[in-house]
Design a protein around this motif. Sequence first.
Motif, mmCIF file in Angstrom:
data_model
loop_
_atom_site.group_PDB
_atom_site.id
_atom_site.type_symbol
_atom_site.label_atom_id
_atom_site.label_comp_id
_atom_site.label_asym_id
_atom_site.label_seq_id
_atom_site.Cartn_x
_atom_site.Cartn_y
_atom_site.Cartn_z
ATOM 1 N N GLY A 1 0.779 -1.224 0.000
ATOM 2 C CA GLY A 1 0.000 0.000 0.000
ATOM 3 C C GLY A 1 0.814 1.279 0.000
ATOM 4 O O GLY A 1 0.256 2.361 0.182
ATOM 5 N N ALA A 2 2.122 1.175 -0.192
ATOM 6 C CA ALA A 2 2.958 2.369 -0.114
ATOM 7 C C ALA A 2 2.931 3.144 -1.431
ATOM 8 O O ALA A 2 2.960 2.548 -2.502
ATOM 9 N N SER A 3 2.887 4.462 -1.327
ATOM 10 C CA SER A 3 2.990 5.299 -2.527
ATOM 11 C C SER A 3 4.422 5.222 -3.045
ATOM 12 O O SER A 3 5.323 4.772 -2.344
ATOM 13 N N PHE B 1 6.717 7.390 -0.873
ATOM 14 C CA PHE B 1 6.980 6.767 0.433
ATOM 15 C C PHE B 1 7.960 5.603 0.261
ATOM 16 O O PHE B 1 8.891 5.434 1.050
ATOM 17 N N THR B 2 7.753 4.810 -0.802
ATOM 18 C CA THR B 2 8.649 3.690 -1.081
ATOM 19 C C THR B 2 10.068 4.182 -1.333
ATOM 20 O O THR B 2 11.035 3.617 -0.827
ATOM 21 N N ALA C 1 -1.173 -1.157 -7.860
ATOM 22 C CA ALA C 1 -0.978 -2.201 -6.851
ATOM 23 C C ALA C 1 -1.215 -1.668 -5.443
ATOM 24 O O ALA C 1 -1.821 -2.338 -4.613
ATOM 25 N N ALA C 2 -0.737 -0.444 -5.193
ATOM 26 C CA ALA C 2 -0.824 0.094 -3.836
ATOM 27 C C ALA C 2 -2.259 0.355 -3.411
ATOM 28 O O ALA C 2 -2.566 0.409 -2.221
ATOM 29 N N ALA C 3 -3.156 0.526 -4.387
ATOM 30 C CA ALA C 3 -4.542 0.840 -4.043
ATOM 31 C C ALA C 3 -5.413 -0.408 -3.993
ATOM 32 O O ALA C 3 -6.591 -0.327 -3.665
ATOM 33 N N ARG C 4 -4.845 -1.570 -4.351
ATOM 34 C CA ARG C 4 -5.606 -2.816 -4.265
ATOM 35 C C ARG C 4 -5.412 -3.381 -2.871
ATOM 36 O O ARG C 4 -4.326 -3.363 -2.335
ATOM 37 N N PHE D 1 5.214 -1.812 8.197
ATOM 38 C CA PHE D 1 5.349 -0.999 6.984
ATOM 39 C C PHE D 1 4.002 -0.596 6.378
ATOM 40 O O PHE D 1 3.800 0.553 5.973
ATOM 41 N N ALA D 2 3.071 -1.558 6.325
ATOM 42 C CA ALA D 2 1.781 -1.263 5.689
ATOM 43 C C ALA D 2 1.055 -0.148 6.443
ATOM 44 O O ALA D 2 0.512 0.783 5.839
ATOM 45 N N SER E 1 2.762 3.153 5.789
ATOM 46 C CA SER E 1 2.520 3.725 4.466
ATOM 47 C C SER E 1 1.099 4.257 4.344
ATOM 48 O O SER E 1 0.813 5.055 3.461
ATOM 49 N N ARG E 2 0.223 3.826 5.257
ATOM 50 C CA ARG E 2 -1.122 4.410 5.276
ATOM 51 C C ARG E 2 -1.139 5.702 6.077
ATOM 52 O O ARG E 2 -2.187 6.319 6.228
ATOM 53 N N ARG F 1 -1.311 -5.994 6.517
ATOM 54 C CA ARG F 1 -1.908 -5.011 5.618
ATOM 55 C C ARG F 1 -3.435 -5.125 5.674
ATOM 56 O O ARG F 1 -4.128 -4.301 5.151
#
Lengths: 281, 373
Positions: free
Chosen positions: A187-189, A192-193, B91-94, B117-118, B121-122, B169
């Motif tokens: 889920g990382a942009s 951010f990655t 991918a990040a939005a799925r 990490f998940a 990243s949110r 996640r």
Amino acid sequence: MTIPATSPARPGTIRGDEAALGRGPWQLRLPAAIAAAFLVLPLLALLVRVPWSTLPHLLTEPIVGEALRLSLICASAAAGLSMLFGIPLAWVLAHASGPLVNLLRALVTVPLVLPPVVGGVALLAAFGRRGVLGRPLDDLFGITLPFTPIAVVLAETFVALPFLVLTVEGAFRTLDSGYAEAAATLGASRWFTFRTVVLPLLAPAVLAGSVLAWARALGEFGATITFAGNSPGRTQTMPLAVYLAMERDPDAAIALSLILLLVCVLVLLLLRGRWLTGAAR
Amino acid sequence: MRRQQQPSSGSAPGPALRAHVEITRPGERTFRLAVDLAAEPGSVVAILGPNGAGKTTLLRAIAGLSRLDAGRIQLGDSVIEDPAAGVRLPAAARSIGVVFQDYRLFPTMTVRDNVAFAARSRGASKNSSRESADQWLSRFEMTAFADRRPSQLSGGQAQRIALLRALAREPALLLLDEPLAALDASIRGVTRDELRSYVASFAGPTLLVTHDPLDALLLADRVVVIENGRVTQEADPATIASQPATAYIAGLSGLNHYRGRADRAHGSVVLDGGGRLVPASLPTDPGEVLVALAPSAITVHTERPPAGSARNTWPGTVRSVQQLGDRVRLDVIAEPSALVDVTAAAVAQLHLAPGSSVWLSAKATEVTAYSAS
């Protein structure tokens, strides 16, 4: 090749032959020794010629401290600018493709081979009072860059940036894209990655590249004296001070050189372990 | 512990996966993947196939790491990719958790930060995401590893952390790409058991890509076999094992596999490659018939066996003799040709060697005939 009659049968000779192969033929060893001596001898000669008795006096002159301070500040600023703009440029070069990118990559390497004096002239043509960018800067904002400490930083950045860009670009290319994919599935942009996954993985290469850039900036002479001049306390860096001292007072020049040598050795020693492991990855 | 802060476990049913994936890879040999796939919440669907069949390509497409050329992927009510409609969620939005074959734990972070990490990243704070990572770690009894780097983990531990990181996640769909392939054979069994218990707690559908039939048979509720970009069989594990649709699938469970047509007058199947076999029963569907016969269900004789003992008897010549664990496998050229498993003692008693003439027999009850469609 003739084979001595005694050479087989004895097990000991096999190891002996391997050792002999490892040493190499004298046709290689002799020039290798000459090359090593050629690199080391001048540095030893410098140490021999240091006027140890008057050294404390020479080094406490204000002009030395000023030059050293200016050199360290400007080289560090140049290395910082190289990182700030060089890492993104390296990313573009590593990830984009096409004739334009190839041209860009070629252009980036030009300052590596360009005589630094020419670089200084080119910087004047761009940022000089009547330069392509310098004139509007002067007309609109009253900003003049040449012969200021900022000009020193720009001249040093001009020659140092390619070192960082090429080092980091190589690291980007060999970086496993799998980690960025994994980050995306978590889920990382992309930004951010880049910050949390990619940059830490690149840290050894960024460190190596910025040390190279910093060392190149510290020793910069040609572009600096052409574009920034040689005014003590303002734009006179250590290499310029060394060169000028050589005319008046060779002992002072040697003393100043000693300092530059010590600074470089110190930095290399501090970073050696990490740099070498970074380069080996 | 605060109950409501616990990571959610498999209580609420997740959404189902419906996917039609078409991908074409031009090249020296153009590869085309065209697969329909469905997976219900709480179920484990194994995608089984030989190397290069397109399994990983399919998984990457669902994860959003490769683009569809055509098709549609739907998770619950939401369409996450549909090229014709111009829909493509990155991918990040799925809401899809992926465990990669090589795990891809971030080497610069601790285990705790990998799991956190998940959440990070949110946009969760460092502290709160670490706190929830610690809860995940303690729930899976991995707290002892929180401060380690991935390089300090064994293969099995790294696999568990990779799974944990994907589960943290809180995905709607879980994708496992050859999760056991990187492990030593000695720990694969234990890790497979753990994996089964972890995956069982996951509410959404799980897709498991594997080339190991044992993974598919032991972990999955349904098995989708992909060969050369196409689904060649989709069934429950027992059916896959006993009634393989292709020679590849038959080979996975070590069965002899034949194609043919029913000869209802004689109650037998006339095989395409020559010969005929009498099965326990013939499928009622018209059309092509498949026949499966286990190598261990065939008996070897040096002379023609007396009539009436077994419904199927046929002569052949031994092509090769190979030790296979505690058995010896004979490759017998005959009509039909067959792999036959015998004991080492039988090989010695019957003087079996390449070139030996033999008779094979198999009881009708051991011969399974089923419809090809």
